[in-house]
Design a protein around this motif. Structure first.
Motif, short mmCIF file in Angstrom:
data_model
loop_
_atom_site.label_atom_id
_atom_site.label_comp_id
_atom_site.label_asym_id
_atom_site.label_seq_id
_atom_site.Cartn_x
_atom_site.Cartn_y
_atom_site.Cartn_z
N VAL A 48 1.05 -1.34 0.00
CA VAL A 48 0.04 0.03 0.04
C VAL A 48 0.91 1.24 -0.04
CG1 VAL A 48 -1.83 1.33 1.18
CG2 VAL A 48 -1.80 -1.31 1.24
N LYS A 49 0.48 2.04 -0.93
CA LYS A 49 1.15 3.29 -0.80
C LYS A 49 0.23 4.51 -0.18
CE LYS A 49 4.01 2.28 -4.98
NZ LYS A 49 4.40 2.67 -6.34
N CYS A 50 0.97 5.54 0.34
CA CYS A 50 0.33 6.47 1.10
C CYS A 50 1.08 7.79 0.36
CB CYS A 50 0.37 6.58 2.76
SG CYS A 50 -0.66 5.23 3.36
N GLN A 51 0.08 8.72 0.47
CA GLN A 51 0.44 10.33 -0.25
C GLN A 51 -0.49 11.22 0.47
OE1 GLN A 51 0.42 10.10 -4.18
NE2 GLN A 51 -1.92 10.02 -4.56
N ILE A 52 -0.11 12.50 0.48
CA ILE A 52 -0.89 13.50 1.06
C ILE A 52 -1.16 14.62 -0.03
CG2 ILE A 52 -0.30 13.31 3.38
CD1 ILE A 52 1.47 15.48 3.20
N ASN A 53 -2.23 15.55 0.27
CA ASN A 53 -2.20 16.56 -0.70
C ASN A 53 -1.13 17.55 -0.81
OD1 ASN A 53 -3.29 16.96 1.85
ND2 ASN A 53 -4.35 18.72 1.21
N PRO B 31 -2.33 28.49 12.13
CA PRO B 31 -2.51 27.67 13.40
C PRO B 31 -2.84 26.33 13.23
CG PRO B 31 -4.18 29.16 13.11
CD PRO B 31 -3.15 29.61 11.89
N GLU B 32 -3.45 25.85 12.17
CA GLU B 32 -3.93 24.76 12.11
C GLU B 32 -3.91 24.03 10.58
OE1 GLU B 32 -8.51 22.48 12.81
OE2 GLU B 32 -8.00 24.61 13.42
N TYR B 33 -3.64 22.71 10.42
CA TYR B 33 -3.77 21.90 8.95
C TYR B 33 -4.71 20.96 9.04
CZ TYR B 33 0.85 24.53 8.55
OH TYR B 33 1.99 25.56 8.24
N GLN B 34 -5.47 20.86 7.64
CA GLN B 34 -6.06 19.45 7.49
C GLN B 34 -5.21 18.88 6.51
OE1 GLN B 34 -9.92 21.11 6.01
NE2 GLN B 34 -10.62 21.34 8.17
N SER C 19 -9.19 7.39 1.65
CA SER C 19 -8.79 8.55 2.09
C SER C 19 -9.22 8.89 3.53
CB SER C 19 -9.03 9.72 1.33
OG SER C 19 -10.47 10.12 1.12
N GLN C 20 -8.41 9.62 4.54
CA GLN C 20 -8.81 9.99 5.76
C GLN C 20 -8.16 11.49 6.09
OE1 GLN C 20 -10.63 8.19 7.95
NE2 GLN C 20 -10.42 9.97 9.11
N THR C 21 -8.94 12.55 6.43
CA THR C 21 -8.40 13.71 6.78
C THR C 21 -8.31 13.95 8.23
OG1 THR C 21 -9.82 14.50 4.71
CG2 THR C 21 -9.29 16.25 6.65
N ILE C 22 -7.32 14.54 8.44
CA ILE C 22 -6.93 14.81 10.06
C ILE C 22 -6.79 16.14 10.25
CG2 ILE C 22 -6.09 12.27 10.37
CD1 ILE C 22 -3.29 13.70 10.24
N ASN C 23 -7.11 16.84 11.28
CA ASN C 23 -6.78 18.07 11.88
C ASN C 23 -5.57 17.96 12.56
OD1 ASN C 23 -8.96 19.18 10.41
ND2 ASN C 23 -10.24 18.73 12.11
N LEU C 24 -4.88 19.05 12.21
CA LEU C 24 -3.29 19.20 13.13
C LEU C 24 -3.12 20.62 13.45
CD1 LEU C 24 -0.62 17.83 13.85
CD2 LEU C 24 0.14 18.81 11.67
N LYS C 25 -3.24 20.81 14.84
CA LYS C 25 -3.26 22.07 15.41
C LYS C 25 -1.82 22.26 16.04
CE LYS C 25 -8.05 22.34 17.06
NZ LYS C 25 -8.96 22.63 18.24
N VAL C 26 -1.09 23.60 15.54
CA VAL C 26 0.21 23.71 15.93
C VAL C 26 0.36 24.39 17.44
CG1 VAL C 26 2.03 24.98 15.42
CG2 VAL C 26 0.83 23.92 13.52
N SER C 27 0.89 23.98 18.34
CA SER C 27 0.88 24.40 19.65
C SER C 27 1.87 25.82 19.72
CB SER C 27 1.39 23.35 20.54
OG SER C 27 2.65 23.00 20.29
N ASP C 28 1.72 26.44 20.79
CA ASP C 28 2.29 27.82 20.72
C ASP C 28 3.44 27.71 21.56
OD1 ASP C 28 2.69 30.74 20.09
OD2 ASP C 28 2.01 30.93 22.31
#
Length: 381
Positions: A5-10, A39-42, A58-67
């Motif tokens: 299985v190969k994975c890639q992102i947008n 501050p945040e990535y999808q 596909s699967q979408t995750i939310n990534l929040k950047v801490s300060d």
């Protein structure tokens, strides 16, 4: 056998997949992240197998950047200018300083501090105070423009990070003048009890400069613009006063009929709102010689209170001297009469006079002279 299985992102995201084991991938960053920018990535992850035809999911995750505390507070300007009217009430709110911190949470919590500055030998905190949370500047005491025209101090903004970051700005507080001082006359000098007069010869022509009223006002701006007006005069048709310069000049030619003693009342007024004024008395002698002025000028009316006090003290001194003189005269006459009565009593007394001879009494060589002075005792009932 496991299917590969190969994975890639947008694309256009600062991340990438890195294979660790078969069908296991690690999501890692390709560049430094800045929470203040993004501050945040999808992140959408696409998994593709190697079948024919390939299948995907596909699967979408939310990534929040801490300060982290990587930004210091910032003021809008390096210099702030504020104004306050003099004679303000203590506690009067003047101005609000504001700083911004692009961090988040405790790292963006700002505290405002006054830098330790000396002004006229006193700490700046004796003039203004600063609310540490809101940044509101307030006056601690009433300010006087004639003493302090401007306050300059530094305000510090510090965040709540660890370690804390800070930045500074300069506040220039200008005190605005109010018309709280009347004009002060420098010339002619007003002295109680003495007459200072300006001389004008009887040959003076039109426009003759008699004197100049000199005045100042410690206020500023239009509050210190002075104008001069002739309020009263012995002869208003003879003199005029320059509105701007205070020069007193003759309006017409001086004649023999003009009085020797002239009294002018000049009012000096500033241009404030409301205006303040001061009056000055100018004595003028219309004469050709100084002796003429001396002989006649003592009749100028002096200050009424001064004359009343002088008269009172003169009368009091005269009464005291007269009382002492009469008392001494009565005492002297009484002593004289007493002594005269005593002598009359002794003269008319019929008692015999018995001489007293001291032990050393003797006749010297039969001459009957006495070598010493002796006393006689007189006895009477």
């Amino acid at each position: 056998m496991k299917t590969l299985v190969k994975c890639q992102i947008n694309s256009k995201l600062p991340f990438k997949f890195e294979s660790s084991l078969t069908n296991y991938y690690n999501l890692i960053t390709e560049q430094q992240l800045d929470r203040e920018s993004v501050p945040e990535y999808q992140i959408t992850i696409i998994a593709t197998d190697c079948g024919s035809p390939p299948l995907t999911s596909s699967q979408t995750i939310n990534l929040k950047v801490s300060d982290i505390n990587d930004n210091a507070p910032q003021f809008d300007q390096n210099f702030f200018f504020a104004h306050i009217q003099e004679n303000n009430s203590p506690g009067h709110s003047i101005f609000t300083v504001r700083a911004y911190d692009s961090d988040w949470g405790q790292n963006a919590r700002i505290t405002y501090l006054l830098d330790d500055t000396q002004m006229s030998g006193s700490p700046i905190t004796t003039f203004v105070s600063l609310n540490s949370e809101t940044g509101v500047l307030s006056a601690v005491r009433s300010l006087d423009y004639e003493q302090i025209k401007q306050l300059e101090f530094v305000v510090k903004a510090q965040d709540g990070g660890s370690p804390p970051l800070s930045s500074n700005t300069t506040v220039i507080l200008r005190v605005q003048d109010q018309n709280d001082n009347p004009p002060q006359v420098l010339y002619p000098v007003q002295t109680a009890g003495s007459v200072v007069a300006e001389m004008v010869p009887r040959s003076a022509d039109v426009g003759y400069l008699v004197t100049k009223v000199v005045a100042v006002d410690v206020d500023s701006g239009q509050n210190a613009w002075l104008s001069y007006k002739l309020q009263k005069a012995t002869d208003k048709a003879l003199f005029e006063v320059g509105l701007q310069n205070g020069e007193i000049r003759t309006v017409r030619q001086v004649t023999e009929k003009d009085l020797l003693k002239q009294r002018l009342t000049v009012i000096v007024e500033d241009n404030g709102q409301p205006s303040r004024s001061t009056t000055v008395i100018v004595n003028v002698a219309v004469a050709d010689s100084f002796p003429e002025v001396l002989s006649e000028f003592t009749d100028f009316p002096h200050d009424k209170d001064y004359n009343d006090n002088l008269t009172f003290y003169l009368v009091l001194a005269l009464a005291v001297v007269s009382f002492l003189f009469i008392t001494c005269l009565v005492v002297i006459i009484s002593v004289k009469i007493y002594r005269w009565r005593q002598s009359r009593i002794l003269y008319h007394s019929s008692l015999p006079v018995i001489p007293y001879y001291p032990p050393r009494y003797s006749d010297t060589l039969g001459t009957g002279t006495l070598p010493h002075t002796y006393n006689y005792e007189v006895c009477r009932t």
